[in-house]
Design a protein around this motif. Structure first.
Motif, PDB file in Angstrom:
ATOM      1  N   LEU A  72      36.522 -34.634 125.011  1.00 36.98           N
ATOM      2  CA  LEU A  72      37.704 -33.782 124.943  1.00 36.98           C
ATOM      3  C   LEU A  72      37.947 -33.278 123.526  1.00 36.98           C
ATOM      4  N   ILE A  73      37.753 -34.142 122.555  1.00 32.79           N
ATOM      5  CA  ILE A  73      37.942 -33.737 121.156  1.00 32.79           C
ATOM      6  C   ILE A  73      37.023 -32.568 120.804  1.00 32.79           C
ATOM      7  N   VAL A  74      35.793 -32.603 121.298  1.00 35.94           N
ATOM      8  CA  VAL A  74      34.847 -31.515 121.034  1.00 35.94           C
ATOM      9  C   VAL A  74      35.420 -30.182 121.503  1.00 35.94           C
ATOM     10  N   GLY A  75      36.109 -30.189 122.648  1.00 33.71           N
ATOM     11  CA  GLY A  75      36.669 -28.953 123.171  1.00 33.71           C
ATOM     12  C   GLY A  75      37.760 -28.356 122.301  1.00 33.71           C
ATOM     13  N   GLY A  76      38.388 -29.168 121.490  1.00 30.72           N
ATOM     14  CA  GLY A  76      39.484 -28.679 120.653  1.00 30.72           C
ATOM     15  C   GLY A  76      39.099 -28.396 119.224  1.00 30.72           C
ATOM     16  N   TYR A  77      37.784 -28.247 118.967  1.00 30.95           N
ATOM     17  CA  TYR A  77      37.320 -28.095 117.582  1.00 30.95           C
ATOM     18  C   TYR A  77      37.895 -26.869 116.889  1.00 30.95           C
ATOM     19  N   SER A  78      38.254 -25.843 117.664  1.00 28.06           N
ATOM     20  CA  SER A  78      38.714 -24.588 117.067  1.00 28.06           C
ATOM     21  C   SER A  78      40.218 -24.583 116.795  1.00 28.06           C
ATOM     22  N   PRO A  94      43.862 -26.562 115.240  1.00 29.85           N
ATOM     23  CA  PRO A  94      44.316 -27.558 114.268  1.00 29.85           C
ATOM     24  C   PRO A  94      44.528 -28.924 114.909  1.00 29.85           C
ATOM     25  N   ARG A  95      44.456 -29.977 114.121  1.00 28.65           N
ATOM     26  CA  ARG A  95      44.537 -31.340 114.628  1.00 28.65           C
ATOM     27  C   ARG A  95      45.805 -31.562 115.456  1.00 28.65           C
ATOM     28  N   GLU A  96      46.962 -31.071 114.963  1.00 27.74           N
ATOM     29  CA  GLU A  96      48.200 -31.324 115.694  1.00 27.74           C
ATOM     30  C   GLU A  96      48.218 -30.605 117.043  1.00 27.74           C
TER      31      GLU A  96
END
Length: 246
Positions: A97-103, A105-107
């Protein structure tokens, strides 16, 4: 939101989709259906930027994205849940899931993670399990969730129910219904015609890379010859015989 104008695409010298035009509006589920080899996956891959357009134009929210990279299209708001799910088998659910949010910001990724886990509670139970240990249904939930981590405005799903148990199909379609209620646009390729027609607002039928029919899901359900045409048992009606209704 999405407008495809006379799009042709393929691989090498081969053209597998021929001058396809279609639209997807905000808050709308559109089904792209047809027999195997019709060009459905190639169309989705071209919209996502993984297959290059040979002619025609792909516009998203009024912007020409035809030549943008897949990464740039993700940043614009287009995300793909691919056929076969394509998870990283040696990574956990959390890591996939983290990979999907690479684009993002962290928050924003943290907020989207919570959204995905609310949508698919089973993934919270399997949060630290490796992708290769998941059932097919769990893998599909991760694949959809991974796409949602990019916070898209257009979610593209290729073969949502393929190989899944009925219970997991229902879970995925319930999530799709919730996303639609939240205003997300969805472009769906699906072999389960009953599910596709029940979930969608409009339908496009591809046959050998050509648009064979388009209209509302209600029109599709009322057309006795359409299902046979989709399954390849009869020729589909010409596209002009039933006008598309927005």
């Amino acid at each position: 939101m999405l407008e495809i104008d006379r799009l042709s695409c393929g691989y090498g010298a081969a053209v597998v989709v021929h001058e396809l035009s279609m639209t997807v509006n905000p808050g709308e589920v559109v089904a792209l259906i047809g027999p195997n080899g019709a060009g459905k996956t190639s169309t989705l891959q071209c919209i996502a930027g993984h297959v290059r357009a040979k002619t025609g134009r792909v516009s998203f929210d009024g912007k020409d994205v035809t030549t943008l990279t897949p990464q740039a299209r993700v940043r614009e708001g287009i995300a793909l849940s691919p056929e076969g799910r394509k998870l990283f088998g040696d990574m956990t659910v959390r890591e996939n899931l983290i990979v999907g949010g690479y684009s993002r910001p962290r928050e924003v990724s943290q907020r989207n993670m919570r959204r995905v886990l609310d949508l698919f509670p089973r993934l919270e139970e399997r949060f630290e399990s490796l992708g290769r240990t998941l059932s097919g249904g769990e893998q599909q939930m991760v694949a959809i969730g991974r796409a949602l981590m990019a916070e898209p405005r257009l979610l593209i799903i290729d073969e949502l129910s393929l190989g899944l148990m009925p219970k997991n199909v229902d879970i995925c379609y319930a999530a799709l219904h919730r996303l639609k209620q939240e205003g997300m646009a969805v472009l769906l390729v699906e072999q389960n015609l009953s599910k596709a027609l029940d979930a969608s607002d409009r339908v496009y039928v591809l046959d050998s890379g050509n648009l064979a029919w388009s209209g509302t899901s209600v029109q599709a359900q009322a057309n006795p010859g359409l299902v046979a045409a989709i399954l390849g048992h009869a020729p589909a009606e010409p596209a002009h015989s039933t006008p598309e209704v927005a």
